[in-house]
Design a protein around this motif. Structure first.
Motif, PDB file in Angstrom:
ATOM      1  N   ARG A  27       0.826  -1.208   0.000  1.00 24.68           N
ATOM      2  CA  ARG A  27       0.000   0.000   0.000  1.00 24.68           C
ATOM      3  C   ARG A  27       0.862   1.261   0.000  1.00 24.68           C
ATOM      4  NH1 ARG A  27      -5.213  -0.423  -0.904  1.00 24.68           N
ATOM      5  NH2 ARG A  27      -6.450   0.526   0.665  1.00 24.68           N
ATOM      6  N   ILE A  28       1.916   1.304   0.818  1.00 28.08           N
ATOM      7  CA  ILE A  28       2.802   2.479   0.845  1.00 28.08           C
ATOM      8  C   ILE A  28       3.460   2.661  -0.518  1.00 28.08           C
ATOM      9  CG2 ILE A  28       4.881   3.478   1.863  1.00 28.08           C
ATOM     10  CD1 ILE A  28       4.123   1.965   4.453  1.00 28.08           C
ATOM     11  N   LYS A  30       2.329   1.785  -3.413  1.00 27.05           N
ATOM     12  CA  LYS A  30       1.337   2.287  -4.367  1.00 27.05           C
ATOM     13  C   LYS A  30       1.004   3.756  -4.119  1.00 27.05           C
ATOM     14  CE  LYS A  30      -0.795  -2.054  -5.666  1.00 27.05           C
ATOM     15  NZ  LYS A  30      -2.041  -2.828  -5.753  1.00 27.05           N
ATOM     16  N   HIS A  31       0.957   4.173  -2.867  1.00 34.13           N
ATOM     17  CA  HIS A  31       0.731   5.599  -2.582  1.00 34.13           C
ATOM     18  C   HIS A  31       1.879   6.433  -3.154  1.00 34.13           C
ATOM     19  CE1 HIS A  31      -2.875   5.625  -0.152  1.00 34.13           C
ATOM     20  NE2 HIS A  31      -2.391   4.707   0.672  1.00 34.13           N
ATOM     21  N   ASN A  32       3.101   5.998  -2.945  1.00 38.74           N
ATOM     22  CA  ASN A  32       4.263   6.750  -3.421  1.00 38.74           C
ATOM     23  C   ASN A  32       4.408   6.727  -4.938  1.00 38.74           C
ATOM     24  OD1 ASN A  32       5.234   7.882  -1.032  1.00 38.74           O
ATOM     25  ND2 ASN A  32       6.185   5.958  -0.439  1.00 38.74           N
ATOM     26  N   GLN A  33       3.810   5.746  -5.607  1.00 38.75           N
ATOM     27  CA  GLN A  33       3.841   5.662  -7.069  1.00 38.75           C
ATOM     28  C   GLN A  33       2.614   6.317  -7.708  1.00 38.75           C
ATOM     29  OE1 GLN A  33       6.488   4.447  -8.828  1.00 38.75           O
ATOM     30  NE2 GLN A  33       7.422   4.387  -6.805  1.00 38.75           N
ATOM     31  N   HIS A  34       1.751   6.909  -6.890  1.00 45.29           N
ATOM     32  CA  HIS A  34       0.533   7.597  -7.344  1.00 45.29           C
ATOM     33  C   HIS A  34      -0.436   6.670  -8.066  1.00 45.29           C
ATOM     34  CE1 HIS A  34       2.205  11.550  -6.317  1.00 45.29           C
ATOM     35  NE2 HIS A  34       3.346  11.013  -6.677  1.00 45.29           N
ATOM     36  N   GLU A  35      -0.530   5.432  -7.602  1.00 40.23           N
ATOM     37  CA  GLU A  35      -1.452   4.483  -8.215  1.00 40.23           C
ATOM     38  C   GLU A  35      -2.902   4.750  -7.821  1.00 40.23           C
ATOM     39  OE1 GLU A  35      -0.482   0.372  -8.464  1.00 40.23           O
ATOM     40  OE2 GLU A  35       1.665   0.790  -8.577  1.00 40.23           O
ATOM     41  N   TYR A  36      -3.111   5.589  -6.833  1.00 45.09           N
ATOM     42  CA  TYR A  36      -4.462   5.956  -6.417  1.00 45.09           C
ATOM     43  C   TYR A  36      -4.693   7.404  -6.841  1.00 45.09           C
ATOM     44  CZ  TYR A  36      -3.653   1.827  -3.578  1.00 45.09           C
ATOM     45  OH  TYR A  36      -3.346   0.562  -3.166  1.00 45.09           O
ATOM     46  N   SER A  37      -5.056   7.599  -8.101  1.00 45.84           N
ATOM     47  CA  SER A  37      -5.124   8.948  -8.678  1.00 45.84           C
ATOM     48  C   SER A  37      -6.200   9.837  -8.064  1.00 45.84           C
ATOM     49  CB  SER A  37      -5.331   8.852 -10.189  1.00 45.84           C
ATOM     50  OG  SER A  37      -6.523   8.147 -10.476  1.00 45.84           O
ATOM     51  N   ILE A  43      -0.721  13.894  -3.453  1.00 46.06           N
ATOM     52  CA  ILE A  43      -0.007  15.164  -3.296  1.00 46.06           C
ATOM     53  C   ILE A  43       1.480  14.983  -2.995  1.00 46.06           C
ATOM     54  CG2 ILE A  43      -2.088  16.357  -2.520  1.00 46.06           C
ATOM     55  CD1 ILE A  43      -0.818  16.312   0.336  1.00 46.06           C
ATOM     56  N   ALA A  44       1.903  13.745  -2.704  1.00 48.72           N
ATOM     57  CA  ALA A  44       3.310  13.525  -2.342  1.00 48.72           C
ATOM     58  C   ALA A  44       3.779  12.150  -2.812  1.00 48.72           C
ATOM     59  CB  ALA A  44       3.489  13.631  -0.830  1.00 48.72           C
ATOM     60  N   ASN A  45       5.088  11.971  -2.819  1.00 51.96           N
ATOM     61  CA  ASN A  45       5.655  10.652  -3.148  1.00 51.96           C
ATOM     62  C   ASN A  45       6.722  10.252  -2.129  1.00 51.96           C
ATOM     63  OD1 ASN A  45       7.710  12.339  -3.839  1.00 51.96           O
ATOM     64  ND2 ASN A  45       7.910  11.625  -5.937  1.00 51.96           N
ATOM     65  N   ASP A  46       6.628  10.850  -0.947  1.00 55.59           N
ATOM     66  CA  ASP A  46       7.591  10.528   0.116  1.00 55.59           C
ATOM     67  C   ASP A  46       6.878  10.058   1.386  1.00 55.59           C
ATOM     68  OD1 ASP A  46       6.480  13.004   0.798  1.00 55.59           O
ATOM     69  OD2 ASP A  46       8.335  13.746   1.689  1.00 55.59           O
ATOM     70  N   TRP A  47       5.752   9.358   1.220  1.00 53.25           N
ATOM     71  CA  TRP A  47       4.988   8.886   2.374  1.00 53.25           C
ATOM     72  C   TRP A  47       5.790   7.870   3.160  1.00 53.25           C
ATOM     73  CZ3 TRP A  47       1.020  11.707   3.576  1.00 53.25           C
ATOM     74  CH2 TRP A  47       0.310  12.371   2.587  1.00 53.25           C
ATOM     75  N   GLU A  48       5.809   8.074   4.481  1.00 53.65           N
ATOM     76  CA  GLU A  48       6.496   7.151   5.387  1.00 53.65           C
ATOM     77  C   GLU A  48       5.510   6.686   6.446  1.00 53.65           C
ATOM     78  OE1 GLU A  48       9.897   9.041   7.074  1.00 53.65           O
ATOM     79  OE2 GLU A  48      10.844   9.367   5.119  1.00 53.65           O
ATOM     80  N   LEU A  49       5.635   5.438   6.829  1.00 50.95           N
ATOM     81  CA  LEU A  49       4.768   4.868   7.853  1.00 50.95           C
ATOM     82  C   LEU A  49       5.162   5.405   9.222  1.00 50.95           C
ATOM     83  CD1 LEU A  49       2.531   2.732   8.381  1.00 50.95           C
ATOM     84  CD2 LEU A  49       4.374   1.105   8.782  1.00 50.95           C
ATOM     85  N   VAL A  50       4.187   5.975   9.956  1.00 52.81           N
ATOM     86  CA  VAL A  50       4.462   6.456  11.298  1.00 52.81           C
ATOM     87  C   VAL A  50       3.745   5.633  12.361  1.00 52.81           C
ATOM     88  CG1 VAL A  50       5.060   8.806  10.664  1.00 52.81           C
ATOM     89  CG2 VAL A  50       2.691   8.256  11.149  1.00 52.81           C
TER      90      VAL A  50
END
Length: 70
Positions: A27-28, A30-37, A43-50
């Motif tokens: 899932r992370i 895919k978020h960083n690859q913008h697969e969920y348009s 808005i970003a491609n540097d999502w990190e799990l917190v």
């Protein structure tokens, strides 16, 4: 099968994203690859799990997710 609630953070946008999935790593990615348009996460491609945790009862997962998104 476990279901996970997760919170991602983007340093570039100083934003958090709350979601749910069966596979956090995928899932992370895919978020960083913008697969969920249509997703806020585009808005970003540097999502990190917190934060993430496993929820065995899906109804509880959706309730928690909605509370965090408020």
């Amino acid at each position: 099968m476990s279901h996970f609630l997760y919170i991602l953070y983007s340093k570039t946008n100083s934003k958090y994203y709350v979601g749910e999935t069966h596979n956090i790593e995928e899932r992370i990615f895919k978020h960083n690859q913008h697969e969920y348009s249509n997703s806020f996460s585009k808005i970003a491609n540097d999502w990190e799990l917190v934060l993430s945790f496993s929820v065995k009862i899906e109804l509880a997962l959706y309730i928690l997710r909605d509370l965090l998104k408020e």
